[in-house]
Design a protein around this motif. Structure first.
Motif, PDB file in Angstrom:
ATOM      1  N   ASP A  57      52.675  17.402 -63.641  1.00 17.61           N
ATOM      2  CA  ASP A  57      53.468  17.410 -62.413  1.00 17.61           C
ATOM      3  C   ASP A  57      53.468  18.752 -61.694  1.00 17.61           C
ATOM      4  O   ASP A  57      53.720  18.807 -60.499  1.00 17.61           O
ATOM      5  CB  ASP A  57      54.923  17.017 -62.729  1.00 17.61           C
ATOM      6  CG  ASP A  57      55.045  15.558 -63.131  1.00 17.61           C
ATOM      7  OD1 ASP A  57      54.111  14.792 -62.815  1.00 17.61           O
ATOM      8  OD2 ASP A  57      56.057  15.198 -63.753  1.00 17.61           O
ATOM      9  N   ARG A  58      53.182  19.831 -62.408  1.00 14.83           N
ATOM     10  CA  ARG A  58      53.306  21.149 -61.770  1.00 14.83           C
ATOM     11  C   ARG A  58      52.128  21.469 -60.842  1.00 14.83           C
ATOM     12  O   ARG A  58      52.112  22.523 -60.209  1.00 14.83           O
ATOM     13  CB  ARG A  58      53.467  22.242 -62.812  1.00 14.83           C
ATOM     14  CG  ARG A  58      52.204  22.620 -63.569  1.00 14.83           C
ATOM     15  CD  ARG A  58      52.468  23.892 -64.382  1.00 14.83           C
ATOM     16  NE  ARG A  58      51.288  24.465 -64.968  1.00 14.83           N
ATOM     17  CZ  ARG A  58      50.860  24.233 -66.188  1.00 14.83           C
ATOM     18  NH1 ARG A  58      51.528  23.386 -66.961  1.00 14.83           N
ATOM     19  NH2 ARG A  58      49.777  24.828 -66.662  1.00 14.83           N
ATOM     20  N   TYR A  59      51.145  20.585 -60.735  1.00  8.60           N
ATOM     21  CA  TYR A  59      49.976  20.840 -59.903  1.00  8.60           C
ATOM     22  C   TYR A  59      50.097  20.192 -58.536  1.00  8.60           C
ATOM     23  O   TYR A  59      50.609  19.081 -58.404  1.00  8.60           O
ATOM     24  CB  TYR A  59      48.701  20.342 -60.591  1.00  8.60           C
ATOM     25  CG  TYR A  59      48.283  21.227 -61.741  1.00  8.60           C
ATOM     26  CD1 TYR A  59      47.449  22.321 -61.539  1.00  8.60           C
ATOM     27  CD2 TYR A  59      48.768  20.996 -63.025  1.00  8.60           C
ATOM     28  CE1 TYR A  59      47.087  23.154 -62.585  1.00  8.60           C
ATOM     29  CE2 TYR A  59      48.402  21.822 -64.082  1.00  8.60           C
ATOM     30  CZ  TYR A  59      47.567  22.900 -63.849  1.00  8.60           C
ATOM     31  OH  TYR A  59      47.221  23.729 -64.888  1.00  8.60           O
ATOM     32  N   LEU A  60      49.643  20.911 -57.508  1.00 11.17           N
ATOM     33  CA  LEU A  60      49.504  20.334 -56.176  1.00 11.17           C
ATOM     34  C   LEU A  60      48.018  20.164 -55.890  1.00 11.17           C
ATOM     35  O   LEU A  60      47.175  20.859 -56.465  1.00 11.17           O
ATOM     36  CB  LEU A  60      50.193  21.182 -55.113  1.00 11.17           C
ATOM     37  CG  LEU A  60      49.750  22.614 -54.849  1.00 11.17           C
ATOM     38  CD1 LEU A  60      48.543  22.664 -53.920  1.00 11.17           C
ATOM     39  CD2 LEU A  60      50.892  23.406 -54.232  1.00 11.17           C
ATOM     40  N   TYR A  61      47.696  19.220 -55.006  1.00  6.61           N
ATOM     41  CA  TYR A  61      46.300  18.868 -54.756  1.00  6.61           C
ATOM     42  C   TYR A  61      45.938  19.050 -53.282  1.00  6.61           C
ATOM     43  O   TYR A  61      46.736  18.748 -52.391  1.00  6.61           O
ATOM     44  CB  TYR A  61      46.038  17.416 -55.170  1.00  6.61           C
ATOM     45  CG  TYR A  61      46.212  17.184 -56.657  1.00  6.61           C
ATOM     46  CD1 TYR A  61      45.167  17.438 -57.536  1.00  6.61           C
ATOM     47  CD2 TYR A  61      47.428  16.742 -57.173  1.00  6.61           C
ATOM     48  CE1 TYR A  61      45.326  17.246 -58.902  1.00  6.61           C
ATOM     49  CE2 TYR A  61      47.595  16.544 -58.534  1.00  6.61           C
ATOM     50  CZ  TYR A  61      46.538  16.800 -59.395  1.00  6.61           C
ATOM     51  OH  TYR A  61      46.699  16.614 -60.754  1.00  6.61           O
ATOM     52  N   GLU A  62      44.722  19.552 -53.061  1.00 11.22           N
ATOM     53  CA  GLU A  62      44.166  19.690 -51.722  1.00 11.22           C
ATOM     54  C   GLU A  62      42.733  19.156 -51.730  1.00 11.22           C
ATOM     55  O   GLU A  62      42.099  19.083 -52.791  1.00 11.22           O
ATOM     56  CB  GLU A  62      44.132  21.159 -51.286  1.00 11.22           C
ATOM     57  CG  GLU A  62      45.479  21.849 -51.213  1.00 11.22           C
ATOM     58  CD  GLU A  62      45.316  23.346 -51.043  1.00 11.22           C
ATOM     59  OE1 GLU A  62      44.920  23.770 -49.944  1.00 11.22           O
ATOM     60  OE2 GLU A  62      45.551  24.088 -52.009  1.00 11.22           O
ATOM     61  N   VAL A  63      42.228  18.806 -50.555  1.00 11.33           N
ATOM     62  CA  VAL A  63      40.829  18.411 -50.427  1.00 11.33           C
ATOM     63  C   VAL A  63      39.946  19.633 -50.668  1.00 11.33           C
ATOM     64  O   VAL A  63      40.239  20.729 -50.186  1.00 11.33           O
ATOM     65  CB  VAL A  63      40.559  17.831 -49.028  1.00 11.33           C
ATOM     66  CG1 VAL A  63      39.052  17.652 -48.791  1.00 11.33           C
ATOM     67  CG2 VAL A  63      41.277  16.494 -48.854  1.00 11.33           C
ATOM     68  N   LYS A  64      38.860  19.467 -51.445  1.00  6.08           N
ATOM     69  CA  LYS A  64      37.914  20.558 -51.649  1.00  6.08           C
ATOM     70  C   LYS A  64      37.057  20.723 -50.392  1.00  6.08           C
ATOM     71  O   LYS A  64      36.466  19.760 -49.913  1.00  6.08           O
ATOM     72  CB  LYS A  64      37.016  20.293 -52.855  1.00  6.08           C
ATOM     73  CG  LYS A  64      36.123  21.483 -53.184  1.00  6.08           C
ATOM     74  CD  LYS A  64      35.238  21.232 -54.369  1.00  6.08           C
ATOM     75  CE  LYS A  64      34.457  22.490 -54.698  1.00  6.08           C
ATOM     76  NZ  LYS A  64      33.681  23.024 -53.557  1.00  6.08           N
ATOM     77  N   LEU A  65      37.001  21.935 -49.880  1.00  8.42           N
ATOM     78  CA  LEU A  65      36.259  22.229 -48.659  1.00  8.42           C
ATOM     79  C   LEU A  65      34.845  22.687 -49.000  1.00  8.42           C
ATOM     80  O   LEU A  65      34.596  23.245 -50.075  1.00  8.42           O
ATOM     81  CB  LEU A  65      36.984  23.305 -47.855  1.00  8.42           C
ATOM     82  CG  LEU A  65      38.442  22.989 -47.508  1.00  8.42           C
ATOM     83  CD1 LEU A  65      39.126  24.202 -46.906  1.00  8.42           C
ATOM     84  CD2 LEU A  65      38.515  21.799 -46.562  1.00  8.42           C
ATOM     85  N   ASP A  66      33.916  22.462 -48.073  1.00 12.44           N
ATOM     86  CA  ASP A  66      32.520  22.832 -48.273  1.00 12.44           C
ATOM     87  C   ASP A  66      32.125  23.816 -47.181  1.00 12.44           C
ATOM     88  O   ASP A  66      31.577  23.449 -46.146  1.00 12.44           O
ATOM     89  CB  ASP A  66      31.647  21.573 -48.213  1.00 12.44           C
ATOM     90  CG  ASP A  66      30.245  21.817 -48.768  1.00 12.44           C
ATOM     91  OD1 ASP A  66      30.016  22.901 -49.335  1.00 12.44           O
ATOM     92  OD2 ASP A  66      29.393  20.924 -48.641  1.00 12.44           O
ATOM     93  N   GLY A  67      32.470  25.098 -47.383  1.00 12.77           N
ATOM     94  CA  GLY A  67      32.220  26.097 -46.355  1.00 12.77           C
ATOM     95  C   GLY A  67      32.066  27.480 -46.939  1.00 12.77           C
ATOM     96  O   GLY A  67      31.627  27.650 -48.075  1.00 12.77           O
ATOM     97  N   TYR A  68      32.433  28.491 -46.160  1.00 15.91           N
ATOM     98  CA  TYR A  68      32.396  29.886 -46.598  1.00 15.91           C
ATOM     99  C   TYR A  68      33.814  30.362 -46.876  1.00 15.91           C
ATOM    100  O   TYR A  68      34.687  30.296 -46.011  1.00 15.91           O
ATOM    101  CB  TYR A  68      31.783  30.782 -45.516  1.00 15.91           C
ATOM    102  CG  TYR A  68      30.274  30.830 -45.505  1.00 15.91           C
ATOM    103  CD1 TYR A  68      29.548  30.959 -46.685  1.00 15.91           C
ATOM    104  CD2 TYR A  68      29.577  30.791 -44.308  1.00 15.91           C
ATOM    105  CE1 TYR A  68      28.169  31.016 -46.672  1.00 15.91           C
ATOM    106  CE2 TYR A  68      28.192  30.854 -44.279  1.00 15.91           C
ATOM    107  CZ  TYR A  68      27.492  30.964 -45.472  1.00 15.91           C
ATOM    108  OH  TYR A  68      26.125  31.033 -45.448  1.00 15.91           O
TER     109      TYR A  68
END
Length: 348
Positions: A57-68
């Motif tokens: 539960d202690r983790y938050l999630y984001e979309v992995k980005l493909d950039g610099y």
């Protein structure tokens, strides 16, 4: 017709968008703290690769980005945009620099990535590279935007010691009315396994899991994890196979990864590059040609041109074969030296 660039599409769960909850505005009654010296540069926090979400539960999630990966330094009299390796690329992202000037804060350091979206709203590394004129190109990108996901310094205070959830709370408040060239990387709420599955269904590269209670620590120390739908890593280009029929005369690139202190051959890639890519690669590789093979190689050598191990390519692949070669590999682009991308290391 709107001229707004496409944003990443929301992940779906049971056909309903999964979005982050509304945040409260920053409390103006916060105590005034002594000013901290602003760092010239901060070594970035890096994500460890995991096969599946941590599921706690202690983790938050984001979309992995493909950039610099970039850091924006907002200072009283200037804006600096630094690469992961510490090189100043402010001149290469003028739209992002102009947007940073309008954020209404005297001092800040924002951590994030410069990206270019495709027509479906997914981040496209190849399109970002082309917007900059290719590897070693001199063009400035007007298409790239900066997606900010962390705040390291804010209004005279070093906030790296604060927990991630609080840093992101401040960051979201700072970006509430930001110009379009700077966007906030929103948290995706829900079960990690379901979020990951949805990301893969929607053709995204993967997700990032971050310990919401963690301070910002430079290096790859386990506070952040990356979970990839399709594997993508950086490999050293050590040669190419000539082909009379292929565009640019390159049939495939020969790739290597670090194995201890030496480079080891990990296979070849013959798809993913367009004619312009192949011509650029041929010109670069022919200048680096050498008679001595940089790696042990047991394949046919008749049409092989060996090269000094200088160029680093981003390669997408599905899996590893039983003998340690890349399976279903596709070329995505060359990494720039200033990007400081780490060449894949084979675990012994």
């Amino acid at each position: 017709m709107s001229s707004r660039r496409p944003r990443s599409q929301p992940l779906l769960a049971d056909d309903a968008p999964v979005r982050s909850r509304a945040r409260k505005p920053r409390d103006p009654k916060q105590p005034q703290l002594p000013f901290d010296a602003m760092p010239e540069r901060v070594e970035p926090c890096l994500a460890q690769l995991r096969p599946k979400p941590p599921g706690r539960d202690r983790y938050l999630y984001e979309v992995k980005l493909d950039g610099y990966r970039l850091a924006i330094h907002i200072e009283p009299k200037r804006i600096r945009i630094l690469t992961r390796g510490g090189h100043d690329w402010t001149h290469r992202f003028p739209a992002i620099a102009a947007a940073a000037k309008e954020l209404g804060v005297a001092t800040a350091i924002l951590d994030g990535e410069a990206v270019v979206h495709d027509a479906e709203g997914r981040t496209d590394f190849g399109a970002l590279q082309q917007s900059l004129g290719g590897r070693g190109g001199k063009r400035s990108s007007s298409e790239a935007i900066f997606v900010a996901f962390d705040l390291l310094y804010f209004d005279g205070h070093d906030v790296r010691g604060m927990e991630l959830a609080s840093r992101r709370h401040l960051l979201e408040s700072l970006l509430a009315d930001a110009p379009e060239a700077i966007q906030f990387s929103e948290e995706i709420e829900g079960d990690g396994d379901a979020i990951f599955e949805a990301a893969c269904v929607h053709g995204l590269e993967g997700i990032i899991a971050k310990d919401r209670d963690s301070a910002y620590r430079s290096g790859r120390l386990g506070d952040w994890y990356k979970i990839k739908c399709i594997q993508s890593e950086s490999f050293m280009v050590v040669g190419y196979e000539r082909s009379a029929s292929a565009r640019g005369g390159i049939g495939s690139l020969l790739l290597a990864a670090w194995s201890g202190h030496d480079l080891g051959y990990v296979g070849s890639v013959g798809t993913g590059f367009k004619e312009r890519d192949a011509q650029e690669l041929r010109g670069l590789l022919d200048k680096l040609a050498t008679k001595k093979a940089p790696v042990a190689y047991e394949g046919r050598r008749k049409n092989v041109v060996w090269c000094q191990p200088t160029l680093v390519a981003e390669i997408e692949f599905r899996a590893w074969t039983h003998d340690g070669k890349l399976r279903h590999a596709a070329y995505k682009g060359l990494r720039d030296v200033q990007d400081n991308a780490a060449v894949y290391r084979i675990e012994s």
